[in-house]
Scaffold this active site. Structure first.
Site, short mmCIF file in Angstrom:
data_model
loop_
_atom_site.label_atom_id
_atom_site.label_comp_id
_atom_site.label_asym_id
_atom_site.label_seq_id
_atom_site.Cartn_x
_atom_site.Cartn_y
_atom_site.Cartn_z
N CYS A 1 0.82 -1.21 0.00
CA CYS A 1 0.00 0.00 0.00
C CYS A 1 0.86 1.26 0.00
O CYS A 1 0.36 2.35 -0.25
CB CYS A 1 -0.95 0.01 1.19
SG CYS A 1 -0.09 0.07 2.77
N ASP B 1 2.26 2.66 2.55
CA ASP B 1 2.17 3.44 3.78
C ASP B 1 3.45 3.31 4.61
O ASP B 1 4.09 2.26 4.61
CB ASP B 1 0.96 2.99 4.61
CG ASP B 1 -0.34 3.35 3.91
OD1 ASP B 1 -0.27 4.07 2.89
OD2 ASP B 1 -1.41 2.93 4.37
N CYS C 1 -2.96 5.08 5.85
CA CYS C 1 -4.41 5.02 5.91
C CYS C 1 -4.91 5.29 7.33
O CYS C 1 -4.13 5.32 8.28
CB CYS C 1 -4.89 3.66 5.44
SG CYS C 1 -4.55 2.38 6.66
N CYS D 1 -2.49 -3.15 8.68
CA CYS D 1 -2.18 -1.80 9.14
C CYS D 1 -1.68 -1.85 10.60
O CYS D 1 -0.79 -1.10 10.98
CB CYS D 1 -3.40 -0.91 9.04
SG CYS D 1 -4.30 -1.10 7.49
FE1 FES Z 1 -1.54 0.55 4.21
FE2 FES Z 1 -3.38 0.56 6.04
S1 FES Z 1 -3.69 0.42 3.90
S2 FES Z 1 -1.27 0.51 6.32
#
Ligand code: FES
Length: 131
Positions: A35, A37, A60, A104
């Site tokens: 993702c 992140d 997110c 996450c």
């Molecule tokens: Fe990447 Fe939540 S979607 S950490």
């Protein structure tokens, strides 16, 4: 049932312990390749206790809520306990996350262990014996 618990929404809207500790004793940064992140954790450690913790999360809402809750769970705790923190415990403290958002909370667990590793690298004598 709502997708996200009240607690997730609360920690997402009002995250605790956001920021940077300039003179942190341990810093850890991790990312999720899928993702994109990123989460960064800063720990202040005195006499084997996490006396302060701050985080920066570029990610997110669940990642922000997870990091916020994780900081609350480890603040004031001895390192032995901090080491035991799992992403499951973080998700449970948030009253659950949807299955596809569990990764996450993994980011929070990983960011804390990476910050701890950084601390132990600088202070090998502080590493608790494996038991
Ligand atoms: Fe990447 Fe939540 S979607 S950490």
């Amino acid at each position: 049932m709502a997708l996200y618990s009240e607690k997730v929404m609360d920690h997402f809207r009002n995250p605790r312990n956001v920021g940077v500790i300039e003179d942190a004793d341990g810093v850890g940064e991790v990312g999720n390749a899928k993702c994109g992140d990123i989460m960064k954790m800063y720990l202040k450690i005195e006499n084997g206790i996490v006396t302060d913790v701050k985080f920066e999360t570029f990610g997110c809402g669940s990642a922000i809520a997870s990091s916020s809750m994780a900081t609350e769970l480890i603040k004031g705790k001895p390192l032995e306990e901090v080491e035991q923190l799992t992403n499951k415990a973080v998700a449970e403290a948030l009253d659950g996350l949807p299955d596809y958002k569990m990764h996450c909370s993994v980011l929070a667990e990983e960011a804390i262990s990476s910050a701890l590793e950084d601390y132990y690298r600088k202070h090998p004598e502080a590493r608790p014996p494996k038991g």
